[in-house]
Scaffold this active site. Structure first.
Site, short mmCIF file in Angstrom:
data_model
loop_
_atom_site.label_atom_id
_atom_site.label_comp_id
_atom_site.label_asym_id
_atom_site.label_seq_id
_atom_site.Cartn_x
_atom_site.Cartn_y
_atom_site.Cartn_z
N CYS A 149 3.49 56.57 75.12
CA CYS A 149 3.60 56.39 73.46
C CYS A 149 3.22 55.24 72.73
CB CYS A 149 4.53 57.15 73.01
SG CYS A 149 4.67 58.56 73.54
N ASP A 198 18.02 57.89 62.66
CA ASP A 198 18.44 56.82 63.75
C ASP A 198 19.19 55.18 63.60
OD1 ASP A 198 20.08 57.03 66.42
OD2 ASP A 198 18.33 58.40 67.28
N ARG A 235 28.07 64.85 74.62
CA ARG A 235 27.10 65.55 75.05
C ARG A 235 26.81 63.92 75.33
NH1 ARG A 235 27.26 66.19 69.89
NH2 ARG A 235 24.97 65.37 68.53
N ARG A 295 11.71 53.38 73.57
CA ARG A 295 11.98 52.66 74.45
C ARG A 295 11.53 51.28 75.00
NH1 ARG A 295 14.99 57.87 76.28
NH2 ARG A 295 16.37 57.79 75.52
N CYS A 305 6.48 56.66 82.17
CA CYS A 305 6.02 58.05 82.04
C CYS A 305 4.15 57.98 82.08
CB CYS A 305 6.27 57.72 80.10
SG CYS A 305 7.47 58.20 79.32
N ASP A 361 11.87 54.78 64.66
CA ASP A 361 12.93 53.79 64.88
C ASP A 361 12.90 52.45 64.38
OD1 ASP A 361 14.64 55.58 65.50
OD2 ASP A 361 14.16 55.09 67.87
N CYS A 414 6.68 54.25 71.18
CA CYS A 414 7.84 54.36 71.63
C CYS A 414 8.97 53.49 71.27
CB CYS A 414 7.41 54.18 73.20
SG CYS A 414 8.89 54.55 74.49
N ARG A 468 27.34 58.61 74.13
CA ARG A 468 27.51 58.43 72.77
C ARG A 468 28.73 59.61 71.68
NH1 ARG A 468 22.15 56.62 70.09
NH2 ARG A 468 23.28 54.37 71.38
N TYR A 469 28.33 60.35 71.49
CA TYR A 469 28.85 61.42 71.36
C TYR A 469 29.65 62.30 71.71
CZ TYR A 469 24.04 60.95 68.35
OH TYR A 469 23.15 60.92 67.36
N LYS A 503 22.16 59.42 65.12
CA LYS A 503 21.27 59.80 64.21
C LYS A 503 21.58 60.20 62.58
CE LYS A 503 18.72 62.58 67.91
NZ LYS A 503 19.62 62.32 69.24
C1 LIG Z 1 19.23 62.46 69.94
C2 LIG Z 1 21.00 61.66 71.14
C3 LIG Z 1 22.15 63.28 71.65
C4 LIG Z 1 21.96 64.24 71.37
O1 LIG Z 1 22.08 64.50 69.82
P1 LIG Z 1 21.76 66.11 68.75
O2 LIG Z 1 21.57 65.51 67.90
O3 LIG Z 1 22.87 66.73 69.96
O4 LIG Z 1 20.40 66.80 70.20
C5 LIG Z 1 22.90 63.01 72.73
N1 LIG Z 1 22.65 61.50 72.67
C6 LIG Z 1 22.28 60.27 72.37
C7 LIG Z 1 22.39 58.62 73.42
C8 LIG Z 1 21.62 60.78 71.23
O5 LIG Z 1 20.52 59.47 71.02
#
Ligand SMILES: *Cc1c(COP(=O)(O)O)cnc(C)c1O
Length: 427
Positions: free
Chosen positions: A148, A350, A135, A153, A144, A313, A151, A131-132, A357
């Site tokens: 929780c 989120d 990363r 998910r 798990c 969420d 959760c 998504r980002y 986020k």
């Molecule tokens: C939270 C999240 C991340 C990591 O986000 P950071 O702000 O770098 O900790 C990466 N990918 C997804 C899909 C996430 O939900």
């Protein structure tokens, strides 16, 4: 919440209540000390049926019936270790509220979504959410040790049909990562990725490490909280070998910060793994300033850094645990400036639809003019702050430079008897 305030002020003698339940669990399950320290023993002996739970925890006939009913849709699983932290005779115990199904999970079925974060839509290949820009989230299992109640998910709890991703799927995700040089940070998540044994994790870590553009690897795991025995020698040594590795965990309440959790954090740090905490704001569990402040203090004592405080969420089946967004802001407001800055997490929402986020924080800016910002501090004292213009120092500013005397911070709030802040030339 008034009840929570009372809880953290409990006299030490009351803590012996937890000892009693732990003792009872020991009497029934009869682990050897080695077994109690073995995460696989806890995993095998997790309480996931009403019958098993009733052997160690007193349940009324109504509670049993409700549990049977709720767990058809939303199963449960509690490790003996985590259950041993419950103080008996308190239906609002924060450990219990996070792990024992509540009838309320079936109410409000019209509220929330199955997949509010649209993780399924954002999956590049099965198990990989990209998504980002730089990363990716690598979901390797849906298993798990503890389910929780809040959760995100919860949709994946499909009737106990648990999976580890098979080698070809893991390989497909690794192939995507290898051919996507923009990704420099991979978060190994789940489920809980640490349900995979050290051998399986090493298989993944060694392959991730072979990809030159992957700079950092993180684990997202709740094991340090719900089953800290998992942080064993084998795990810390692979973290050391394939580092730099970071680990994000999920403490929500000070009662979870035990000597066992402290040991896990210490072993991780010894192996060069920084431990950060991502908590979720939960109604009746950690939604008071007192409880949350105590949580961050306990975390700092074991050198775990508060990283995120998530607004819960909007997941179907969790509405009863959600708070207004303002509650999170109130907690951050009460922390910032009042206690160690290292203890202040970023409060994030989120947002549904895959927006990701979004950080929220109390507003410290009262007005914003081009050359002067009016700010308030944590005590609500008000300050004027000169906003440097890029051209100021060249003497070619579009507007005439202000006299120095007007440039320092000065106290604006009169009538509160605060000390005047000395006017200090800034250059
Ligand atoms: C939270 C999240 C991340 C990591 O986000 P950071 O702000 O770098 O900790 C990466 N990918 C997804 C899909 C996430 O939900």
């Amino acid at each position: 919440m008034a009840t929570k305030t009372v809880e953290i002020k409990e006299p030490p003698s009351q803590r012996s209540g937890a000892e009693t339940l732990k003792q009872h669990i020991w009497d029934v399950l009869k682990p050897t000390p080695e077994q109690w320290n073995d995460w696989k023993w806890h995993f095998r002996n997790r309480f996931n049926t009403v019958e098993k739970l009733a052997r160690v925890y007193p349940l009324t006939p109504t509670q049993k019936r409700q549990l049977e009913l709720v767990s058809v849709k939303y199963p449960f699983s509690i490790t003996p270790y985590y259950l041993s932290l419950v103080r008996p005779n308190d239906p609002n115990d924060p450990i219990l509220m996070q792990s024992l199904p509540s009838f309320e999970e079936l109410l409000h079925a019209d509220m929330g979504e199955e997949d509010p974060l649209h993780e399924q839509d954002d999956s590049a290949v099965p198990g990989l959410v990209h998504r980002y820009p730089d990363r990716a989230l690598f979901v390797i299992t849906d298993i798990c040790p503890l389910l929780c109640r809040h959760c995100t998910r919860k949709r994946e709890w499909d009737g106990g049909n648990w999976w580890f991703r098979k080698t070809p799927q893991l390989q497909a995700a690794l192939d995507y990562l290898a051919k996507t040089p923009a990704i420099r940070d991979v978060i190994i998540s789940g489920g809980d990725p640490l349900t995979m044994d050290n051998e399986g994790l090493e298989w993944i870590l060694s392959r991730l490490r072979a990809i030159p553009h992957i700079e950092m690897i993180r684990f997202g795991t709740r094991f340090p909280v719900v089953l800290p025995q998992r942080i064993d020698e084998g795990f810390t040594s692979i973290c050391d070998k394939y580092g730099p590795i970071w680990l994000n965990t999920h403490f929500n309440h000070p009662n979870e910060v035990t000597p066992e959790a402290g040991r896990a954090a210490r072993e991780l740090l010894r192996a060069g793994v920084p431990v950060n905490n991502q908590s979720v704001l939960l109604r009746g569990i950690n939604d008071s300033v007192e409880v949350y402040t105590k949580l961050v203090h306990e975390l700092l004592k074991i050198r775990v850094r508060p990283y995120y405080l998530f607004h819960a969420d909007q997941v179907r089946g969790t509405e009863h645990l959600r708070t207004p967004v303002e509650t999170g802001l109130k907690i951050i407001e009460a922390l910032r400036g009042h206690t160690s800055g290292l203890g202040v997490p970023t409060f994030v929402v989120d947002v549904p639809g895959g927006g990701g986020k979004i950080p929220l924080q109390p507003n410290y800016v009262l007005s914003w003019a081009e050359d002067e910002i009016v700010l308030r501090n944590f005590e609500w004292k008000i300050f004027h702050y000169r906003n440097p213009r890029p051209t100021d120092h060249k003497g070619t500013a579009k507007s005439a430079p202000k006299p120095v005397a007007k440039t320092g911070a000065r106290n604006h709030a009169s009538g509160h008897g605060q000390k005047q802040v000395p006017v200090r030339p800034l250059f």
